[in-house]
Design a protein around this motif. Structure first.
Motif, mmCIF file in Angstrom:
data_model
loop_
_atom_site.group_PDB
_atom_site.id
_atom_site.type_symbol
_atom_site.label_atom_id
_atom_site.label_comp_id
_atom_site.label_asym_id
_atom_site.label_seq_id
_atom_site.Cartn_x
_atom_site.Cartn_y
_atom_site.Cartn_z
ATOM 1 N N PHE A 58 -68.913 29.384 -140.310
ATOM 2 C CA PHE A 58 -67.882 28.486 -139.774
ATOM 3 C C PHE A 58 -67.688 28.671 -138.266
ATOM 4 C CE2 PHE A 58 -66.725 29.118 -144.256
ATOM 5 C CZ PHE A 58 -66.512 27.812 -144.677
ATOM 6 N N SER A 59 -68.628 29.345 -137.610
ATOM 7 C CA SER A 59 -68.377 29.752 -136.223
ATOM 8 C C SER A 59 -68.245 28.581 -135.247
ATOM 9 C CB SER A 59 -69.470 30.709 -135.744
ATOM 10 O OG SER A 59 -70.714 30.042 -135.746
ATOM 11 N N GLN A 60 -68.728 27.394 -135.654
ATOM 12 C CA GLN A 60 -68.614 26.253 -134.729
ATOM 13 C C GLN A 60 -67.677 25.164 -135.271
ATOM 14 O OE1 GLN A 60 -72.497 25.082 -132.807
ATOM 15 N NE2 GLN A 60 -73.270 26.301 -134.520
ATOM 16 N N VAL A 61 -67.037 25.488 -136.388
ATOM 17 C CA VAL A 61 -66.183 24.493 -137.052
ATOM 18 C C VAL A 61 -64.811 24.417 -136.382
ATOM 19 C CG1 VAL A 61 -64.865 24.233 -139.219
ATOM 20 C CG2 VAL A 61 -67.344 24.576 -139.298
ATOM 21 N N THR A 62 -64.225 23.225 -136.386
ATOM 22 C CA THR A 62 -62.840 23.030 -135.947
ATOM 23 C C THR A 62 -62.057 22.512 -137.149
ATOM 24 O OG1 THR A 62 -63.533 22.490 -133.705
ATOM 25 C CG2 THR A 62 -61.352 21.724 -134.343
ATOM 26 N N THR A 63 -60.798 22.934 -137.290
ATOM 27 C CA THR A 63 -60.025 22.465 -138.448
ATOM 28 C C THR A 63 -58.657 21.922 -138.036
ATOM 29 O OG1 THR A 63 -58.874 24.557 -138.903
ATOM 30 C CG2 THR A 63 -61.086 24.315 -139.837
ATOM 31 N N LYS A 96 -60.322 31.440 -133.943
ATOM 32 C CA LYS A 96 -58.859 31.202 -133.958
ATOM 33 C C LYS A 96 -58.467 29.994 -133.085
ATOM 34 C CE LYS A 96 -57.365 34.538 -136.713
ATOM 35 N NZ LYS A 96 -58.564 34.495 -137.567
ATOM 36 N N GLY A 97 -59.179 29.822 -131.958
ATOM 37 C CA GLY A 97 -58.853 28.712 -131.061
ATOM 38 C C GLY A 97 -59.259 27.344 -131.593
ATOM 39 N N ASN A 98 -59.971 27.332 -132.706
ATOM 40 C CA ASN A 98 -60.401 26.053 -133.294
ATOM 41 C C ASN A 98 -59.543 25.650 -134.494
ATOM 42 O OD1 ASN A 98 -62.456 26.289 -131.504
ATOM 43 N ND2 ASN A 98 -64.123 26.211 -133.005
ATOM 44 N N ILE A 99 -58.467 26.421 -134.733
ATOM 45 C CA ILE A 99 -57.614 26.164 -135.907
ATOM 46 C C ILE A 99 -56.352 25.437 -135.451
ATOM 47 C CG2 ILE A 99 -56.204 27.287 -137.685
ATOM 48 C CD1 ILE A 99 -58.205 29.666 -137.555
ATOM 49 N N PHE A 100 -56.134 24.258 -135.996
ATOM 50 C CA PHE A 100 -54.956 23.478 -135.586
ATOM 51 C C PHE A 100 -54.117 23.083 -136.800
ATOM 52 C CE2 PHE A 100 -58.256 22.723 -132.392
ATOM 53 C CZ PHE A 100 -57.573 23.106 -131.232
ATOM 54 N N LEU A 101 -52.818 23.303 -136.666
ATOM 55 C CA LEU A 101 -51.830 22.795 -137.631
ATOM 56 C C LEU A 101 -50.695 22.233 -136.794
ATOM 57 C CD1 LEU A 101 -52.843 25.685 -139.186
ATOM 58 C CD2 LEU A 101 -51.149 24.882 -140.805
ATOM 59 N N PRO A 102 -49.977 21.236 -137.308
ATOM 60 C CA PRO A 102 -48.806 20.790 -136.547
ATOM 61 C C PRO A 102 -47.837 21.967 -136.424
ATOM 62 C CG PRO A 102 -49.257 19.321 -138.419
ATOM 63 C CD PRO A 102 -50.147 20.512 -138.583
ATOM 64 N N ASN A 103 -47.131 22.031 -135.290
ATOM 65 C CA ASN A 103 -46.191 23.127 -135.060
ATOM 66 C C ASN A 103 -44.811 22.726 -135.583
ATOM 67 O OD1 ASN A 103 -44.527 25.101 -134.115
ATOM 68 N ND2 ASN A 103 -44.971 24.772 -131.936
ATOM 69 N N GLY A 104 -44.416 23.340 -136.679
ATOM 70 C CA GLY A 104 -43.144 22.995 -137.336
ATOM 71 C C GLY A 104 -41.914 23.468 -136.594
ATOM 72 N N VAL A 105 -42.113 24.267 -135.532
ATOM 73 C CA VAL A 105 -40.950 24.684 -134.746
ATOM 74 C C VAL A 105 -41.068 24.191 -133.296
ATOM 75 C CG1 VAL A 105 -40.277 26.648 -136.187
ATOM 76 C CG2 VAL A 105 -41.959 26.996 -134.380
ATOM 77 N N ALA A 106 -41.827 23.123 -133.095
ATOM 78 C CA ALA A 106 -41.976 22.554 -131.747
ATOM 79 C C ALA A 106 -40.603 22.083 -131.255
ATOM 80 C CB ALA A 106 -42.943 21.378 -131.791
ATOM 81 N N ALA A 107 -40.404 22.146 -129.939
ATOM 82 C CA ALA A 107 -39.113 21.734 -129.372
ATOM 83 C C ALA A 107 -38.939 20.224 -129.518
ATOM 84 C CB ALA A 107 -39.052 22.138 -127.906
#
Ligand code: GLP
Length: 235
Positions: A58-63, A96-107
């Motif tokens: 998974f070294s080149q995968v983005t999620t 780690k830098g390729n892992i994205f989730l919406p930020n549930g505590v965003a301002a």
């Protein structure tokens, strides 16, 4: 839409993992869309097993994950970030830098949702989206409504979803009432979709056998997707 019926949860998980593994082998830089819930846990286990056996990289995968509860910080044991770390990311080599989730505590949730859409587009869109389905037909946290919502946005959870998800919290009052969720348009833009549904989702899958597309049953939109496979455990 293809509905494949299988005999049990493990067969469902293996079938979904096989499709995801093929995607990553064919395109090592794949952008994968991930889901939470009990349905995909087995799929993640299978993928971890393949990675540990050196059969998958998974070294080149983005999620990008579908959704996140509003108000839960990453370290909360019911946040979807925490779920993904525990069930998948801590065991594989997605950078780690390729892992994205919406930020549930965003301002600012509106800004966060817009930025999330931009990030997905910036990575060239989602190649393969893994989905579960709620008992009421929701995908991500797109609840039954009078219209389909296209883009990532803050959504209200229905009472039935709050009730269904209360099993993971100390009490029903602790379940967040809103979430950030990819929209129906975001999900439909994925090039390939794989939905896993256990036997307990029989009612939702039965509905899908009818050729009816309605925002009251959000999962029904998948009838319009050109490459969607549903893997369903039929008892
Ligand atoms: C949550 C998630 C959905 C998931 C659904 C079903 O509400 N937001 O993405 O599909 O639960 O969960 P389960 O697979 O545990 O039935």
């Amino acid at each position: 839409m293809r509905i494949i019926t299988v005999k049990d949860y493990d067969t469902m998980s293996a079938a979904a993992a096989k499709i995801i593994a093929e995607q990553v082998r064919t395109k090592p830089t794949s952008v994968l869309g991930f889901a939470t819930g009990s349905s995909p846990v087995g799929t993640y286990k299978q993928l971890v097993k393949m990675y540990k056996a050196k059969k998958l990289d998974f070294s080149q995968v983005t999620t990008f994950n579908l959704d996140e509860y509003c108000g839960l910080p990453k370290k909360h044991n019911q946040s979807y970030y925490y779920f993904m770390m525990e069930n998948f990311f801590n065991h594989v080599n997605v950078p780690k830098g390729n892992i994205f989730l919406p930020n549930g505590v965003a301002a600012d949730f509106k800004k966060e949702c817009e930025a999330y859409e931009k990030k997905i587009a910036g990575k060239g869109g989602i190649d393969l989206q893994l989905l579960g389905v709620g008992a009421n037909g929701h995908i991500g946290f797109n609840e039954p409504d009078s219209v389909f919502h296209n883009k990532t946005m803050q959504v209200n959870l229905t009472d039935s979803t709050i009730k269904a998800n209360a099993r993971f919290f100390e009490s029903m009052n602790d379940v967040p009432k809103t979430a950030l969720s990819m929209g129906i348009g975001t999900i439909m833009a994925a090039k390939k979709i794989v939905l896993v549904a256990g036997a307990e989702k029989a009612k939702a899958i039965k509905e899908l056998e009818k050729p009816i597309v309605s925002p009251q049953n959000p999962v029904s939109i998948l009838h319009y997707h050109p490459d969607c496979t549903i893997i369903f455990v039929k008892e």
